[in-house]
Design a protein around this motif. Structure first.
Motif, mmCIF file in Angstrom:
data_model
loop_
_atom_site.group_PDB
_atom_site.id
_atom_site.type_symbol
_atom_site.label_atom_id
_atom_site.label_comp_id
_atom_site.label_asym_id
_atom_site.label_seq_id
_atom_site.Cartn_x
_atom_site.Cartn_y
_atom_site.Cartn_z
ATOM 1 N N SER A 137 -38.785 26.240 18.272
ATOM 2 C CA SER A 137 -37.395 26.117 17.819
ATOM 3 C C SER A 137 -36.485 27.076 18.582
ATOM 4 C CB SER A 137 -37.301 26.412 16.313
ATOM 5 O OG SER A 137 -38.090 25.522 15.562
ATOM 6 N N TYR A 189 -34.384 25.525 21.345
ATOM 7 C CA TYR A 189 -33.293 24.591 21.083
ATOM 8 C C TYR A 189 -32.018 25.113 21.742
ATOM 9 C CZ TYR A 189 -36.199 22.382 17.451
ATOM 10 O OH TYR A 189 -37.189 21.733 16.769
ATOM 11 N N LYS A 190 -31.204 24.183 22.199
ATOM 12 C CA LYS A 190 -29.993 24.539 22.946
ATOM 13 C C LYS A 190 -29.084 25.469 22.149
ATOM 14 C CE LYS A 190 -26.226 22.417 25.578
ATOM 15 N NZ LYS A 190 -25.611 21.123 25.995
ATOM 16 N N GLU A 191 -28.881 25.144 20.858
ATOM 17 C CA GLU A 191 -27.972 25.959 20.044
ATOM 18 C C GLU A 191 -28.539 27.360 19.779
ATOM 19 O OE1 GLU A 191 -30.211 23.116 17.210
ATOM 20 O OE2 GLU A 191 -29.362 23.102 19.237
ATOM 21 N N VAL A 192 -29.873 27.464 19.698
ATOM 22 C CA VAL A 192 -30.500 28.777 19.503
ATOM 23 C C VAL A 192 -30.368 29.616 20.767
ATOM 24 C CG1 VAL A 192 -32.642 29.991 18.979
ATOM 25 C CG2 VAL A 192 -32.102 27.852 17.796
ATOM 26 N N GLN A 193 -30.609 29.011 21.908
ATOM 27 C CA GLN A 193 -30.460 29.724 23.178
ATOM 28 C C GLN A 193 -29.029 30.224 23.370
ATOM 29 O OE1 GLN A 193 -33.021 30.160 26.034
ATOM 30 N NE2 GLN A 193 -34.027 30.214 24.039
ATOM 31 N N ALA A 194 -28.065 29.412 22.982
ATOM 32 C CA ALA A 194 -26.658 29.811 23.081
ATOM 33 C C ALA A 194 -26.374 30.993 22.149
ATOM 34 C CB ALA A 194 -25.750 28.633 22.737
ATOM 35 N N TYR A 195 -26.976 30.955 20.960
ATOM 36 C CA TYR A 195 -26.806 32.051 19.991
ATOM 37 C C TYR A 195 -27.381 33.349 20.546
ATOM 38 C CZ TYR A 195 -27.338 34.743 15.666
ATOM 39 O OH TYR A 195 -27.278 35.725 14.704
ATOM 40 N N SER A 197 -25.180 34.799 23.264
ATOM 41 C CA SER A 197 -23.886 35.296 22.782
ATOM 42 C C SER A 197 -24.009 36.547 21.919
ATOM 43 C CB SER A 197 -23.163 34.201 21.994
ATOM 44 O OG SER A 197 -23.886 33.883 20.816
ATOM 45 N N PHE A 243 -30.429 29.751 11.357
ATOM 46 C CA PHE A 243 -31.237 28.583 11.698
ATOM 47 C C PHE A 243 -32.386 28.426 10.691
ATOM 48 C CE2 PHE A 243 -29.517 30.346 15.662
ATOM 49 C CZ PHE A 243 -28.713 29.276 16.065
#
Length: 392
Positions: free
Chosen positions: A4, A7-13, A16, A32
């Motif tokens: 998990s 996941y793209k949104e986790v990598q972005a988090y 950042s 998440f």
């Protein structure tokens, strides 16, 4: 390995929040569903540690990070790339692969690399990352590297091993105190390869290491930015030549100093006043202990037997180390008369500590100005005002 995290949104988090307090993140609720706050904190903390040490990993997408300790213990890309220059291709097995940085760079020279890692989760993480980075000819084995080697019916051109110290207490240790024990397994290692490369901590005594290993042909002392990072012992069973000691100072370029074990040279000491420049050897050169040969190699005069500083009227930019231009020489009595003293303090063979001298003479730091407290054979204790011309 919790996929998990990829996941793209986790990598972005993760990207950042690199400057967020990871301790606070670990205690907060995870945004998440399938990831804990602790898992996110590990990714953020480890990625931060990789930023300067492992820029290829840091800038790549879809990299999965292990616990921060694995990042701290791994080779830097700088030293890994240097190690890869020591092989001539062929096949290589990394018996203690860890996060895979050394294996990745070896794969740029070798036709095939086998990466062994006894920690199953770390092996899985490394296999994913190496595939992400396009290192397709690295085979990752989750298991004991020595057990794999013993069962392997073939032959490797190079075996690379980075034994870990079993005890962190004290500053003196021997290779027999490390895991795996390369001394006990020397016959196996040399029977399965043309050469063995053993990486050790720079704390290891070189002479003791050579005595333990017996088959050493070369020792590389590797430093970056005047900090000794590692020792590399090259072993070959059938080679009857003098052991070479190679000091490699890796910065914007690589400067090397080479000698044979126990090679001696006549020491030339400076007489009277110092010359125009002061030379301070890089940490790798100091580790070699070849203090007389340093002066002979670069045409320098030594200040005193126990003062590892040299002087010359010529500026020699090929010298691996710091070079200063002398502006003035002083005694302690002279220094007491000075007002508004500025300079970065260096203490070499002088009976006091930098912090004490700073307070005693009210010395303030400066950008490129230095005060070198030292001792020469002819003048005794002295203080050298100098401007730095070369850092590395």
């Amino acid at each position: 390995m919790n996929k998990s995290i990829l996941y793209k949104e986790v990598q972005a988090y993760i990207s950042s929040h690199l400057h967020t307090d990871v301790h606070q993140l670990a205690m907060a609720k995870s945004p998440f569903e399938h990831l804990s706050s602790k898992e996110l904190a590990v990714q953020i903390s480890s990625k931060k540690k990789a930023e300067k040490k492992l820029p290829t990993w840091f800038t790549a997408a879809q990299i999965y990070y292990p616990e921060p300790l694995s990042i701290e213990q791994t080779s830097s890309e700088t030293t890994a790339a240097y190690k890869a220059s020591l092989i001539d291709g062929g096949t290589l097995i990394d018996l203690t692969g860890g996060f895979g940085v050394d294996s990745y760079y070896f794969s740029k020279k070798a036709e095939k690399v086998v990466h062994c890692e006894i920690n199953t989760e770390l092996s899985e993480i490394t296999a994913h990352n190496l595939k992400t980075l396009g290192a397709d000819h690295i085979q990752c084995i989750a298991g004991d590297g020595l057990a794999y080697l013993e069962a392997y019916s073939g032959h490797f051109n190079t075996i690379y091993i980075d034994p870990a110290r079993r005890s962190q207490s004290g500053k003196v240790f021997m290779l027999k105190d490390c895991t795996p024990n390369v001394i006990e397994n020397m016959d196996l290692l040399l029977s399965k390869s043309d050469q063995v490369i053993i990486k050790t901590s720079p704390l290891l005594d070189i002479t003791a290491g050579i005595k333990e290993l017996q088959f050493v042909t070369e020792v590389y002392i590797v430093s970056t930015r005047n900090e000794c990072k590692e020792l590399l012992f090259i072993l070959k069973r059938h080679q009857d030549t003098p052991i070479k000691i190679i000091c490699s100072a890796i910065n914007e370029s690589i400067k090397q100093f080479s000698t044979e074990l126990y090679q001696e040279a006549e020491v030339v000491f400076t007489k009277g006043q110092l010359k125009e420049y002061i030379y301070e050897p890089d940490a790798a050169l100091l580790k070699s202990g070849a203090f007389s040969l340093i002066g002979k190699t670069y045409g320098l005069e030594k200040l005193q037997e126990q003062t590892q500083l040299y002087t010359s009227d010529q500026f020699k930019k090929e010298f691996p180390g710091r070079i200063f231009k002398i502006t003035e020489t002083l005694t302690a009595a002279d220094l007491k008369k000075e007002k508004e003293l500025r300079g970065n303090i260096i203490v070499r063979n002088y009976p006091d500590k930098a912090e004490n001298l700073s307070k005693k003479y009210k010395i303030k730091p400066a950008d490129d100005q230095f005060l070198i407290f030292t001792k020469s054979r002819s003048a005794g204790l002295l203080i050298i005002k100098a401007q730095i011309l070369q850092y590395y």
